[in-house]
Each structure stands twice: as structure tokens, then as C-alpha cells.
Motif scaffolding. Structure first.
Motif, mmCIF file in Angstrom:
data_model
loop_
_atom_site.group_PDB
_atom_site.id
_atom_site.type_symbol
_atom_site.label_atom_id
_atom_site.label_comp_id
_atom_site.label_asym_id
_atom_site.label_seq_id
_atom_site.Cartn_x
_atom_site.Cartn_y
_atom_site.Cartn_z
ATOM 1 N N VAL A 720 37.182 51.737 16.343
ATOM 2 C CA VAL A 720 35.755 51.496 16.597
ATOM 3 C C VAL A 720 35.434 51.788 18.057
ATOM 4 N N GLY A 721 36.343 51.410 18.972
ATOM 5 C CA GLY A 721 36.127 51.733 20.384
ATOM 6 C C GLY A 721 36.078 53.232 20.621
ATOM 7 N N ASN A 722 36.956 53.959 19.942
ATOM 8 C CA ASN A 722 36.922 55.416 20.069
ATOM 9 C C ASN A 722 35.616 55.998 19.548
ATOM 10 N N LEU A 723 35.127 55.449 18.445
ATOM 11 C CA LEU A 723 33.846 55.913 17.918
ATOM 12 C C LEU A 723 32.729 55.702 18.926
ATOM 13 N N LEU A 724 32.715 54.526 19.575
ATOM 14 C CA LEU A 724 31.678 54.258 20.573
ATOM 15 C C LEU A 724 31.817 55.207 21.771
ATOM 16 N N ASP A 725 33.055 55.443 22.217
ATOM 17 C CA ASP A 725 33.264 56.377 23.332
ATOM 18 C C ASP A 725 32.803 57.789 22.957
ATOM 19 N N MET A 726 33.141 58.213 21.742
ATOM 20 C CA MET A 726 32.760 59.559 21.303
ATOM 21 C C MET A 726 31.251 59.695 21.212
ATOM 22 N N ALA A 727 30.577 58.637 20.719
ATOM 23 C CA ALA A 727 29.122 58.665 20.630
ATOM 24 C C ALA A 727 28.492 58.750 22.012
ATOM 25 N N ALA A 728 29.091 58.013 22.980
ATOM 26 C CA ALA A 728 28.552 58.048 24.344
ATOM 27 C C ALA A 728 28.746 59.417 24.977
ATOM 28 N N GLY A 827 47.543 78.985 16.377
ATOM 29 C CA GLY A 827 46.090 78.927 16.246
ATOM 30 C C GLY A 827 45.521 77.528 16.309
ATOM 31 N N GLU A 828 46.393 76.504 16.496
ATOM 32 C CA GLU A 828 45.932 75.114 16.509
ATOM 33 C C GLU A 828 45.568 74.627 17.901
ATOM 34 N N GLU A 829 45.883 75.446 18.944
ATOM 35 C CA GLU A 829 45.759 74.995 20.320
ATOM 36 C C GLU A 829 44.345 74.537 20.681
ATOM 37 N N ALA A 830 43.328 75.253 20.222
ATOM 38 C CA ALA A 830 41.953 74.886 20.556
ATOM 39 C C ALA A 830 41.356 73.939 19.522
ATOM 40 N N ARG A 831 41.777 74.050 18.272
ATOM 41 C CA ARG A 831 41.165 73.264 17.201
ATOM 42 C C ARG A 831 41.467 71.779 17.309
ATOM 43 N N ILE A 832 42.622 71.409 17.861
ATOM 44 C CA ILE A 832 43.012 69.997 17.880
ATOM 45 C C ILE A 832 42.137 69.163 18.806
ATOM 46 N N PHE A 833 41.341 69.801 19.680
ATOM 47 C CA PHE A 833 40.448 69.040 20.554
ATOM 48 C C PHE A 833 39.102 68.749 19.894
ATOM 49 N N GLU A 834 38.923 69.216 18.651
ATOM 50 C CA GLU A 834 37.695 68.906 17.935
ATOM 51 C C GLU A 834 37.812 67.520 17.295
ATOM 52 N N GLN A 835 36.662 66.942 16.937
ATOM 53 C CA GLN A 835 36.648 65.600 16.372
ATOM 54 C C GLN A 835 37.328 65.573 15.006
ATOM 55 N N PHE A 836 38.112 64.509 14.794
ATOM 56 C CA PHE A 836 38.781 64.245 13.522
ATOM 57 C C PHE A 836 39.772 65.343 13.136
ATOM 58 N N GLY A 851 42.250 61.176 15.007
ATOM 59 C CA GLY A 851 41.688 62.492 15.270
ATOM 60 C C GLY A 851 40.570 62.478 16.284
ATOM 61 N N LEU A 852 40.407 61.340 17.005
ATOM 62 C CA LEU A 852 39.354 61.255 18.028
ATOM 63 C C LEU A 852 39.918 61.199 19.434
ATOM 64 N N GLY A 853 41.205 60.882 19.587
ATOM 65 C CA GLY A 853 41.775 60.686 20.917
ATOM 66 C C GLY A 853 41.681 61.922 21.792
ATOM 67 N N LEU A 854 42.071 63.103 21.265
ATOM 68 C CA LEU A 854 42.028 64.336 22.059
ATOM 69 C C LEU A 854 40.599 64.785 22.309
ATOM 70 N N ALA A 855 39.702 64.563 21.336
ATOM 71 C CA ALA A 855 38.292 64.908 21.557
ATOM 72 C C ALA A 855 37.708 64.077 22.690
ATOM 73 N N ILE A 856 38.090 62.793 22.753
ATOM 74 C CA ILE A 856 37.629 61.936 23.852
ATOM 75 C C ILE A 856 38.197 62.427 25.181
ATOM 76 N N CYS A 857 39.462 62.819 25.180
ATOM 77 C CA CYS A 857 40.069 63.354 26.406
ATOM 78 C C CYS A 857 39.293 64.580 26.900
ATOM 79 N N ARG A 858 38.975 65.484 25.997
ATOM 80 C CA ARG A 858 38.231 66.676 26.405
ATOM 81 C C ARG A 858 36.866 66.311 26.991
ATOM 82 N N GLY A 859 36.155 65.396 26.334
ATOM 83 C CA GLY A 859 34.850 65.003 26.845
ATOM 84 C C GLY A 859 34.927 64.373 28.227
ATOM 85 N N ILE A 860 35.924 63.516 28.450
ATOM 86 C CA ILE A 860 36.056 62.842 29.749
ATOM 87 C C ILE A 860 36.430 63.841 30.844
#
Length: 906
Positions: A720-728, A827-836, A851-860
Motif C-alpha cells: 500500500v505504501g508503494n502504491l501511494l508513492d507511485m501515485a505521488a 530485451g527485459e532491461e528497459a521493461r522491468i522499470f515499468e509498473q507491475f 512489480g512497483l519497486g523498480l518503477a518507484i526507483c526510476r521515478g525518484i
């Protein structure tokens, strides 16, 4: 003031981009010599064997050793591509296998005899065109060439040796070569090699070759040509480098205009202008004035003009077609408007009986030029002039027999019209009726029939309208003057009218072309779907040009044909279509690629994107496409490609808009759901924690169940915390508190929080040199480290190793979190930073993440102005041993805090 001699950064950047293209072009090296026998093939094979000894994969495409033992010995040990067999009129001809070479795709291929003409049925008529396709596919090529095969010196070689060389290579290909290796030996030594039988000449032609070609004077002249041509290329490369470095920018160069006509002298003019442009390193243009005289040319004359224009284009000229009725004035006006400094024109002395009536274009240009430099090339020497046939002199007067019959009938009609007025008006007035008839005949039927009408009008007028009637006698002597003026007037008026009529037809053709272009542009601008765009293109092109039009549109599933089902079943036609789609170049009928195809195929390209192919098949199979028509078709293809790209962009914009709205809705739902879940999860977590404190009063089985429930509630709270971070992050509402930090502190805090889930894995840090402070939001970057470390835990075994590398890179700090786990899929190198999106693990019992941890890293990281990416360790430099090259690395950068910013915030 010292001038600024620093390199021009824009030019240098352009050079770097050319060298580091995503699909780099292969390198061409030409072993260049003055004649056969100097050792070009031997030098090429020697260099190839040296490259093979260095580990280069070398393939022989074509090498002709002609039985010479020294050359044949060098071929041994080199892999040879088998030649393909082509059936030409029942004879099996062996030629280079282009498709086989492209399938094999060696780093380096050897192609002897660069100017060779391929057998009919090959993809390209010339071997140098095969080499061009190899280069476009990233294959390096070594080849051999003699100076007499260069197109620009073809006439000079013929003048020196008396032999016209038919197999030639355009100078533009020679000039575009990456390297020229001059192979040269003294003329005496070459003659000795000829006497020893080490120089190949055609069977049965040794004596003739020795006498007519291999003379010492000829060899010396050819050697001088080869040396001079090589030196000119070196000078051109030096100028190009100086221009790239910002030097010689202010020099004003020449700009040459070459005038081309249907006379065979044009071939000599083209080569002369090419040599002039090469020596002066100047751009040159081949101009053809399409005046009313163009309408008088027969089919052979028009074909010659197209051949000359194509020759000039192959030698590097820009082609310009002008329209006008006053040649000298129109050419000079165009030259002055476009900054030409020199005009090259040919001159042939008219026949003595035409000199009082015929002025040459060269004379007119010299008289009308105001300071313009005119270079006149006389046609008395060089290539022999085609003999002037009587039919050529009489061509303006030629017409169909029916036209002359109609001219006679027109005179008879004028007589019938004038006859009722014979007794009511003076006879001189009736002459105007005949003049009117001559004008009508000239406008409709041309110059020849109008002259006939003029000649018939005089005796008709005399026979029917002068006393005595119905005889060719007349009483009044002033009729001599009347007849003379009537004849002269009718001839002049008829000639001018015929010329005006031809010019009107020329203007009408131009207007027709403009109307077609306007109609196509207007029709395409109103359509947004691919189907309707193709329908409009087929409608506007098929009728006016009598063509069968097919549009092949590039889709994810291949080429879609419009009209649907119109794809040709002929393998040759579809082979041309697929080649154009793959290479983005024109092919088919009346081109240099697959000329045996029935259709002409043009690429539909917009902004370097290949959108499809335009296929044009003439309903009259015997009528060739002219150069002017092909230029029109290229303009039409460009318009169709622009419309297709606009349609594709519209579809992409609509999809992006829908995706954007979906993203907004998803973020709102995530935020709302996360807020709604956080409170009950907190209550449940607190209740389970309270019960665990009372575990002494509970049964063992209940304690185990509560412990598992407490662990799952922790995971759910983290999700849930990851969801809130991703939404922000996605909503742009994330607030960053930038402060200067030592990155070691952030890494230590993250490692401390990750110790609970580390297990038996090794987690260590490796720092290179002294690290400066970074200006970051400490809490968020700590979260990045935790997410990356936990991601590494999930993809390594229990005894795995995770290493955090930190180093300074210019004004950035580069961090790499590396593991020795399963690594990333291709071919997975860029895709793994997408959500979920989650990477695969080797162990099926490993729970994995959300599936949200790397997307959060990219956003930060991106919010900090850095970049983050992933690579397998084996693709990183310096990973030599098997253990260090296993697994994957996640790399991100952070900005270094400036001294001023650090001191202010501290």
C-alpha cells in the motif's frame, strides 16, 4: 585580432553521429591502379590475409586470378562464397551471389573487378551496385578498379588509347570510398610483365592489346591520370576536414552549370564539367531546358536526353529541368538567380547553308551574358559526332501524311468560303481568308503542313480570284508584289503560330502536372485513415498516367496491400517490393535495381521512416518511364508518405490520449484505494501485534498462525505504501527536500534496514576514491537503495553476493548495485522499470515482489535529475571471470552538490 580557429562544434558533432550511427555503413577500400597487371588483386589478397591473421572473418565474394600462380596461392585458405548460376538465353552464367553474402553477412568481403557488368536477371546491372548494397548492410568491402573505368575520364582514355571502355563506375562511388590504395609500378616493369604473360588480356587479343593499349606512351598517360585522380581525392578530403574544423569557411567557391541537350556531344560535356568541378571542388548542376524544341524530338532524341541526365546524376550532378521559350535569356536568368559562376555549353559549327539562318546557343549566351563566365567546349574533337541525316534537318517539317492532306483540304475550304465574295469585294481582301486558314493549320497541325498551306494558297488565289479567272495568268503586274507579300506573310505567321502552339502544349502539360499534384494534395489533406489515403492516391494517379497503382503499407504484420487483394503473384515483382521496403530505395522498371520487373516501385518515406511502397505498372508495357515522369512519381510518393505518417501520428495521438486518461483514472483509484486500505491495515497490524505480546497465554498453533498473519500484513502495508508513492510520483505531487548528504550515510542506513531479510547472502560496499557530497532527498534515495537491494535478494540464491559500487563520474555520482543471480532476459532491461513488471527467478518457491519497486526507483531518480538503467554483468566492461559476469547490475546517477549550495544549506 587573431581569428578563431577552433573546430566548429556542430560539424564535429555531425561527424561523430555519422561514425556512431545505429546501423553503421560498411567501409569501402578500393585498390586503384592505372591499368591491368599492376597487381591490384595481389595487393587486395595480401591485405585480406593480413586481416585474417588478426582475427578478421574474411570471405571471398569474387576474385579473378586468371590462372596466375602467385595470385591463386593467396586465395588458398580463404573461405570462398559459391557463385550463383543465372540462366541467360539457355546459357548458364556464374555471377556473385548477393543474397548469399547478405545471409552470411561476413565482416569483410572481397569483390574483384568493381566495374563488372552483371548478367541479365541479376538484381543489379552492375557489380558496384552489389557492393553498395553490401555496404548499406554494414559489410566492409575490398575491391579493385582501373583508372580507365572511371566515368569522368572515359573520353580522355578513349582519346589517349583509341579504345572506348564500356564498363564504367560513377565517380561519386569512387569519391565516397573510405580508403583508396594506389597500386603502382613503372611502365617498363608492366611491359615486362606483359611479355612474361603475367598480365591478363582476352583470349586471342594479345597482339591487339599490346599494340593499341599497352604502349608505353599510353601507360605513362594512364599512370599520370591515376596519380592525378588520387591526388584530387586527397585534396578533397583535406578540404572536407578543414571545413569540419571550421577553417576556410569564408572562401567563396565556384558553382558550375552544365547545359545538356540531345546532341551526343553532351557526354563529353558531362565528363568535362565533372573534371572541372573535381579540380575546383565545386558543386555542379546539369540543366536541361525543355523548350518548344523538345516537342520536336523523336523518341530516340528524348531517350538520349534521359540517358545524358542519368549519366550526369551518376557522376554527382544535381539535375534541373527548366521550361521556357527563350533559351539564352531563361538560362542566364536562372544562373543569376541561383548564384552560378560558370556556364559550360557545347558548340557545333552549323552547316554552311544554315549559318545565315541559325544562331547557336553558345553564341547567344556569350552575347547576352553580363559578366558571367561562359566555357565553350567545341565538338570538333573528342567523341565523334553522329552523322546528320537529312531527316534530322527536315524534322520540324515532318508530319503525318494525313496532316498534309488536311492542310490541302483547308486551302480548298478557304477557296469555297471566299468564292461567293469574288464579285462583291476586291480580290486583295480575299487573301486574308487564306492567311486565316494558314494560321489555323499551323496551330493545329504544325509547321510542315502550314508551309504546304502557304505554298498552295498562292496558286489557288491566282487561279480563282485574279483576272483572268481559272488560269495562272494575271493582267496586273502589281500581283507580283501581292503574291510575294502573301507568301512571306503566310510563312512568317504560320511559323510563329506553330511555335506558339508548341509552347502552348508545353504549358498545358505543365498545367496538367500541376493540377494532378494539386488534386492529390487536396485529396490527401482531407483524409485521416490509411484506407482512404490509399484510395485517393490510386484514384489520382491511375487515370492521368494510364497506370495500375498499388500501395503497400508497412504494418506490424508485414505489408498490407491496397486495393486489398491486388498483390502480384509474380515472385519477381514481390521481390522488388520487399527489397524497396527493406532498403528504402527505388527499384524496378527503368531503374538500376531489378530493371526486369514490370512495375516501378518507390519507397514511401517520411522523416527517415519507411512507411511502405508505391507500385506503378504502366498499362502500355512498351512505353518506358521518362526521367521527368520518375521525378513526378517521386514527388507523389513523398506526398503519400506524408499523408500516411500523418494518419499514423493521429492514431498514435488518439491512443496516447486514451492511455493518458486511463493513467489518470488508475492513479486516482490507486490513491483512493491505498488511503482506504491504510487505516484498517494499521488497526489489524496493531491488533495482531497485541495478541503476539500475549503469546504465552495462547496455544502454539495460534501463535504460529498470528506470526504468519503479522508477516503478511507487513507485506500488505508495504505494498500500500508503494502504491501511494507511485501515485505521488505519477501525479507530480511528490515534494523533494534537497539537502547535501554523504552517500555513505545513505547506503549504511539502507543496509541496516535490509539486514532482516538478508539471510546468508553477502552484502558489501566498494567505493572508488574520495566521494563528494550529493544534493538529494535522503529519505527517498534511501528508499531507492532498499528497493534495489531487496530486488537483488529476490533474484539471488541464499548464498549469493550483492555489491554496491560507488564512483565519481564528471559532475555525477555513479552507483551500481550488482548481484550474481539469474540475470535479465534479453530485451527485459528497459521493461522491468515499468509498473507491475517483475523479472523471473530461478526458484519457484520465491515469492517475488509487487512489480512497483523498480518503477518507484526510476521515478525518484529522475526527479533528482539522474538516470537509471539495468544491464547484465556480462555486457559490462571488465567482467572477465565467470562469477563476476553472472547476474545483473542496476546503475543510477545522482548530481554532485556544488560547494556554494552545500555551504548554504549546511
Amino acid at each position: 585580432m587573431t581569428p578563431d580557429k577552433r573546430p566548429n562544434p556542430d560539424r564535429l558533432l555531425e561527424l561523430v553521429r555519422n561514425e556512431s550511427s545505429e546501423f553503421p555503413r560498411g567501409h569501402l577500400k578500393i585498390f586503384f591502379g592505372s591499368s591491368a597487371g599492376v597487381g591490384k588483386t595481389f595487393a587486395m589478397l595480401t591485405e585480406a590475409r593480413r586481416r585474417q591473421s588478426e582475427g578478421k572473418d574474411v570471405l571471398i565474394g569474387v576474385v579473378e586470378h586468371h590462372g596466375r600462380s602467385e595470385t591463386a596461392a593467396l586465395v588458398e585458405g580463404l573461405p570462398v562464397l559459391p557463385l550463383q548460376e543465372i540462366d541467360h538465353r539457355g546459357v548458364k552464367v556464374r555471377e556473385f551471389d548477393l543474397d548469399g553474402a547478405l545471409a552470411r553477412k561476413p565482416p569483410l568481403i572481397l569483390m574483384d573487378e568493381f566495374a563488372h557488368t552483371n548478367a541479365p536477371g541479376s538484381r543489379h546491372p552492375k557489380r558496384w551496385q552489389d557492393v553498395e548494397e553490401l555496404l548499406d548492410n554494414g559489410i566492409d568491402v575490398y575491391t579493385t578498379l582501373n583508372v580507365q573505368h572511371l566515368e569522368s575520364v572515359n573520353d580522355q582514355v578513349a582519346k589517349l588509347t583509341g579504345i572506348w571502355v564500356k564498363e564504367t563506375v560513377p565517380d561519386t562511388i569512387f569519391e565516397s570510398a573510405d580508403e583508396i590504395a594506389l597500386v603502382d609500378i613503372p611502365s617498363d616493369e608492366l611491359l615486362k610483365r606483359l611479355a612474361d604473360g603475367k598480365v591478363y588480356v582476352a583470349e586471342g587479343a594479345n597482339k591487339r592489346a599490346a599494340e593499341n593499349f599497352f604502349k608505353k606512351t599510353n601507360l605513362l598517360a594512364l599512370r599520370e591520370l591515376a596519380l592525378r585522380r588520387t591526388a584530387e581525392r586527397v585534396d578533397a578530403q583535406s578540404d572536407e576536414l578543414n571545413a569540419a574544423m571550421g577553417q576556410n569557411e569564408a572562401q567563396v567557391g565556384q558553382k558550375i552549370m552544365l547545359l545538356i541537350g540531345p546532341d551526343p556531344l553532351s557526354t563529353r560535356l558531362i565528363r568535362h564539367a565533372k573534371r572541372m568541378a573535381t579540380r575546383g571542388r565545386a558543386p555542379w548542376y546539369a540543366v536541361y531546358l525543355q523548350s518548344d524544341r523538345h516537342e520536336q524530338l523523336d523518341e530516340k532524341g528524348r531517350t538520349r536526353v534521359e540517358q545524358y541526365l542519368r549519366l550526369a546524376e551518376n557522376l554527382g550532378a544535381q539535375i534541373v529541368r527548366l521550361s521556357g521559350a527563350r533559351p539564352a535569356q531563361d538560362i542566364l536568368a536562372y544562373a543569376q538567380q541561383n548564384g552560378f559562376t560558370r556556364i559550360v555549353v557545347g558548340y557545333r559549327r552549323p552547316k554552311w547553308w544554315l549559318r545565315p539562318f541559325q544562331s547557336t546557343l553558345a553564341q547567344a549566351l556569350i552575347e547576352a551574358s553580363d559578366g558571367m563566365e561562359i566555357t565553350v567546349v567545341h565538338g570538333a574533337t573528342g567523341q565523334a559526332r553522329a552523322p546528320l541525316q537529312p531527316v534530322d534537318a527536315l524534322r520540324p517539317f515532318l508530319a503525318r501524311p494525313l496532316d498534309y492532306g488536311l492542310a490541302t483540304a483547308a486551302v480548298a475550304l478557304c477557296t469555297l468560303i471566299a468564292f461567293p465574295f469574288r464579285d462583291h469585294t476586291p480580290s486583295n481582301n480575299l487573301a486574308m481568308i487564306y492567311l486565316t486558314g494558314v494560321v489555323v493549320v499551323a496551330a493545329r497541325l504544325g509547321l510542315g503542313p502550314s508551309i504546304l498551306a502557304s505554298m498552295l494558297s498562292i496558286p489557288a488565289f491566282n487561279f480563282f480570284f485574279t483576272d483572268p479567272y481559272y488560269t495562272f495568268n494575271f493582267y496586273d503586274t502589281y500581283y507580283y508584289v501581292t503574291f510575294a507579300f502573301m507568301l512571306v506573310t503566310s510563312l512568317v505567321v504560320g511559323s510563329l503560330t506553330a511555335r506558339l502552339s508548341r509552347h502552348a502544349r508545353l504549358v498545358s502539360n505543365r498545367e496538367r502536372e500541376t493540377q494532378i499534384l494539386y488534386g492529390l494534395t487536396r485529396g490527401l489533406s482531407n483524409e485521416r485513415s490509411v484506407e482512404m489515403i490509399c484510395a485517393v492516391a490510386i484514384k489520382h494517379l491511375s487515370g492521368p498516367f494510364s497506370l495500375d497503382v498499388t500501395v503497400f503499407v508497412q504494418t506490424l504484420n508485414g505489408l498490407q496491400t491496397y486495393p486489398v487483394g491486388a498483390a502480384s503473384q509474380d515472385m519477381r515483382e514481390m521481390g522488388a517490393v520487399n527489397w524497396v521496403a527493406a532498403n528504402g530505395l527505388m527499384a524496378g522498371r527503368d531503374t538500376d535495381t531489378m530493371p526486369s520487373a514490370r512495375g516501378l516501385y518507390l519507397p514511401l518515406q517520411a522523416e527517415s521512416e519507411n512507411l511502405g511502397v508505391l507500385g506503378l505498372t504502366a498499362r502500355n508495357a512498351t512505353q518506358p518511364f521518362s526521367g521527368a515522369e520518375i521525378l513526378q512519381f517521386e514527388a507523389f510518393a513523398s506526398l503519400i508518405a506524408g499523408a500516411l505518417q500523418r494518419a499514423r501520428r493521429s492514431e498514435q495521438a488518439a491512443e496516447a490520449k486514451v492511455e493518458s486518461e486511463n493513467e489518470k483514472l488508475r492513479n486516482v483509484l490507486l490513491s483512493s484505494l491505498s488511503h482506504d486500505l491504510r487505516t484498517p491495515l494499521t488497526v489489524m497490524n496493531g491488533s495482531v501485534s497485541l495478541l503476539l505480546r500475549m503469546r504465552k497465554e495462547l496455544p502454539r498453533k495460534a501463535v504460529d498462525e498470528l506470526t504468519g498473519l503479522w508477516s503478511q500484513l507487513g507485506r500488505l502495508q508495504k505494498f500500500v505504501g508503494n502504491l501511494l508513492d507511485m501515485a505521488a510520483i505519477t501525479s507530480g505531487h511528490m515534494k523533494l527536500n534537497f539537502q547535501p548528504y554523504m552517500i555513505q550515510e545513505i547506503i549504511g542506513a539502507a543496509i541496516g534496514r535490509a539486514q532482516a531479510t538478508k539471510g546468508a547472502r553477502t552484502l558489501r560496499t566498494q567505493i572508488s576514491g574520495e566521494l563528494p557530497m550529493v544534493r538529494i532527498d535522503g529519505g527517498l534515495i534511501e528508499q531507492v537503495f532498499i528497493n534495489l537491494i531487496e530486488n537483488a535478494f529476490q533474484h539471488t540464491d541464499d548464498n549469493g553476493e550483492i555489491v554496491i559500487y560507488v564512483e565519481k563520474d564528471a559532475d555525477r555520482l555513479r552507483v551500481r548495485v550488482s548481484d550474481n543471480g539469474t540475470g535479465l532476459k534479453e530485451g527485459e532491461e528497459a521493461r522491468i522499470f515499468e509498473q507491475f513488471q517483475k523479472g523471473q527467478t530461478l526458484r519457484s518457491d520465491r515469492s517475488g515482489g509487487t512489480g512497483l519497486g523498480l518503477a518507484i526507483c526510476r521515478g525518484i531518480v529522475q526527479a533528482h535529475g539522474g538516470m537509471i538503467y539495468a544491464k547484465n554483468n556480462r555486457s559490462l566492461p571488465g567482467q572477465s571471470d565467470a562469477r563476476s559476469s553472472a547476474g545483473a547490475s542496476f546503475i543510477f546517477t545522482l548530481p554532485i552538490a556544488t560547494a556554494t549550495a552545500a555551504s548554504e544549506e549546511i
